[in-house]
Design a protein around this motif. Sequence first.
Motif, mmCIF file in Angstrom:
data_model
loop_
_atom_site.group_PDB
_atom_site.id
_atom_site.type_symbol
_atom_site.label_atom_id
_atom_site.label_comp_id
_atom_site.label_asym_id
_atom_site.label_seq_id
_atom_site.Cartn_x
_atom_site.Cartn_y
_atom_site.Cartn_z
ATOM 1 N N LEU A 184 0.846 -1.199 0.000
ATOM 2 C CA LEU A 184 0.000 0.000 0.000
ATOM 3 C C LEU A 184 0.882 1.251 0.000
ATOM 4 C CD1 LEU A 184 -2.989 0.861 0.218
ATOM 5 C CD2 LEU A 184 -2.741 0.841 2.693
ATOM 6 N N VAL A 185 1.999 1.177 0.727
ATOM 7 C CA VAL A 185 2.914 2.319 0.811
ATOM 8 C C VAL A 185 4.119 2.013 -0.078
ATOM 9 C CG1 VAL A 185 4.317 3.729 2.354
ATOM 10 C CG2 VAL A 185 2.148 2.748 3.179
ATOM 11 N N ARG A 186 4.171 2.673 -1.236
ATOM 12 C CA ARG A 186 5.238 2.364 -2.209
ATOM 13 C C ARG A 186 6.334 3.406 -2.211
ATOM 14 N NH1 ARG A 186 3.285 -1.349 -6.268
ATOM 15 N NH2 ARG A 186 1.163 -1.939 -5.721
ATOM 16 N N ASN A 187 5.980 4.663 -1.912
ATOM 17 C CA ASN A 187 6.960 5.741 -1.878
ATOM 18 C C ASN A 187 6.634 6.681 -0.729
ATOM 19 O OD1 ASN A 187 8.667 5.487 -4.390
ATOM 20 N ND2 ASN A 187 6.601 5.370 -5.262
ATOM 21 N N VAL A 188 7.678 7.222 -0.082
ATOM 22 C CA VAL A 188 7.455 8.219 0.975
ATOM 23 C C VAL A 188 8.380 9.401 0.701
ATOM 24 C CG1 VAL A 188 6.848 6.455 2.693
ATOM 25 C CG2 VAL A 188 9.229 7.247 2.545
ATOM 26 N N LYS A 189 8.148 10.485 1.440
ATOM 27 C CA LYS A 189 9.032 11.647 1.329
ATOM 28 C C LYS A 189 10.441 11.238 1.767
ATOM 29 C CE LYS A 189 8.521 15.178 4.350
ATOM 30 N NZ LYS A 189 7.749 16.276 4.960
ATOM 31 N N GLN A 190 11.458 11.760 1.122
ATOM 32 C CA GLN A 190 12.838 11.435 1.507
ATOM 33 C C GLN A 190 13.048 11.778 2.990
ATOM 34 O OE1 GLN A 190 14.651 9.997 -0.971
ATOM 35 N NE2 GLN A 190 16.175 9.488 0.598
ATOM 36 N N GLY A 191 13.526 10.827 3.751
ATOM 37 C CA GLY A 191 13.816 11.075 5.173
ATOM 38 C C GLY A 191 12.640 10.841 6.102
ATOM 39 N N ALA A 192 11.495 10.408 5.563
ATOM 40 C CA ALA A 192 10.327 10.176 6.430
ATOM 41 C C ALA A 192 10.573 8.980 7.359
ATOM 42 C CB ALA A 192 9.092 9.925 5.579
ATOM 43 N N ILE A 193 9.810 8.956 8.433
ATOM 44 C CA ILE A 193 9.851 7.818 9.357
ATOM 45 C C ILE A 193 8.663 6.921 9.005
ATOM 46 C CG2 ILE A 193 9.564 7.156 11.791
ATOM 47 C CD1 ILE A 193 10.925 9.952 12.367
ATOM 48 N N VAL A 194 8.904 5.624 8.867
ATOM 49 C CA VAL A 194 7.852 4.728 8.383
ATOM 50 C C VAL A 194 7.666 3.567 9.358
ATOM 51 C CG1 VAL A 194 7.115 3.253 6.469
ATOM 52 C CG2 VAL A 194 8.441 5.325 5.992
ATOM 53 N N VAL A 224 4.022 -2.003 3.710
ATOM 54 C CA VAL A 224 5.010 -1.150 3.054
ATOM 55 C C VAL A 224 5.846 -1.971 2.081
ATOM 56 C CG1 VAL A 224 7.018 0.336 3.486
ATOM 57 C CG2 VAL A 224 5.093 0.347 5.095
ATOM 58 N N ASP A 225 6.076 -1.402 0.905
ATOM 59 C CA ASP A 225 6.985 -2.012 -0.066
ATOM 60 C C ASP A 225 8.403 -1.755 0.466
ATOM 61 O OD1 ASP A 225 8.536 -2.757 -2.172
ATOM 62 O OD2 ASP A 225 7.476 -1.540 -3.655
ATOM 63 N N PHE A 226 8.833 -2.674 1.328
ATOM 64 C CA PHE A 226 10.031 -2.450 2.144
ATOM 65 C C PHE A 226 11.267 -2.175 1.286
ATOM 66 C CE2 PHE A 226 13.650 -3.783 4.702
ATOM 67 C CZ PHE A 226 13.389 -3.139 5.891
ATOM 68 N N ASP A 227 11.466 -2.987 0.238
ATOM 69 C CA ASP A 227 12.709 -2.878 -0.535
ATOM 70 C C ASP A 227 12.853 -1.508 -1.192
ATOM 71 O OD1 ASP A 227 13.586 -5.323 0.204
ATOM 72 O OD2 ASP A 227 12.603 -6.362 -1.461
ATOM 73 N N ASN A 228 11.734 -0.923 -1.588
ATOM 74 C CA ASN A 228 11.799 0.396 -2.196
ATOM 75 C C ASN A 228 11.861 1.502 -1.137
ATOM 76 O OD1 ASN A 228 11.783 2.054 -4.523
ATOM 77 N ND2 ASN A 228 9.650 2.584 -4.067
ATOM 78 N N GLN A 232 14.299 5.383 0.973
ATOM 79 C CA GLN A 232 13.791 6.762 1.103
ATOM 80 C C GLN A 232 13.639 7.174 2.564
ATOM 81 O OE1 GLN A 232 10.064 5.980 -0.807
ATOM 82 N NE2 GLN A 232 10.902 6.035 -2.891
ATOM 83 N N ALA A 233 13.322 6.197 3.415
ATOM 84 C CA ALA A 233 12.994 6.499 4.821
ATOM 85 C C ALA A 233 14.264 6.720 5.645
ATOM 86 C CB ALA A 233 12.196 5.338 5.409
#
Length: 287
Positions: free
Chosen positions: A203-213, A231-235, A239-240
């Motif tokens: 469901l979560v494929r991309n986040v803001k650079q530096g975000a906490i997930v 979360v698409d962990f490998d991708n 970014q996180a």
Amino acid sequence: MIFNGNQLANSILQTLRITSKIKPKLGICLVGDSPASKSYVNRKLKACQEINVDAEVFHFEENVEQDQLIKHIQQMHHDGILVQLPLPLHLNKLDIIHSIPYEKDVDCLHMHNLQRILVYGELCEMLPCTPAAVLQILDYYDVNVIGKRVTMIGRSFLVGLPLSLLLQKRNATVTVCHRETQDLDEQIMNADIVISAAGQPKLVRNVKQGAIVIDVGISQGEKRGKIVGDVDFDNVKNQASIITPVPGGVGPMTVCMLMRNLCNIWKKKQGQPVYINPKLSEAYLND
Ligand code: ADP
């Protein structure tokens, strides 16, 4: 940074270890034969062993009658009582939870406890376990959530709803997303902290650079027997700034928070000081 839930859970469990001769006792009601529920109960039993508290499991047939289960719960003498969820559909989950005396409600799901904590903002020796696990992870990394944008995906009774309210209490700016949210990806990209508890792989494929997930999702992966998060962990790990894996992230911490609730119930009974999350106390004083 990839969070190691087993490591932090073990170190917190060490601090909870009971050394006195008399010790707290946890009573668990398990209904039916779901392998997932059995495995959760086994993890709870193992944690009880690790902190040297007693536990007893009462196993009921899938077709147990509601009155029979409630009668049993009302007669339990344990310090903490929980009913393993989910329950078969013929049982009324809320009536069953509310048959647990609220001061023994170690999962912290009784309306009395939730109302005190989430509506009135009263400090309490108990917190719902998965939300408490997420707060503990944020504290472990010393994340200051004040004024931060948090996107909470999911609004369930067990996770999304209580956690979104607790984070508001900590002065975060919380956006709650759910099945009907139309701009989920935008809300995710906008967030400093993304917490996902939807049970939907990738469901979560991309986040803001530096975000906490923080990934609270649990579902079956493509390979049989494999558990995956939302979360698409490998991708997303590229970014996180901080990310929690599934398994081995929030899960072990949740069991650990259950043990903390049990120890707090016990300490309160003995007139000893209980553990209360210091950051929550600060936030609660503000409102
Ligand atoms: P849990 O009790 O583990 O939180 P539930 O299955 O009870 O899980 O709740 C799932 C939550 O996730 C619900 O609030 C639902 O609205 C939300 N959800 C499910 N699918 C999506 C999706 N595709 N996008 C956003 N939210 C979702």
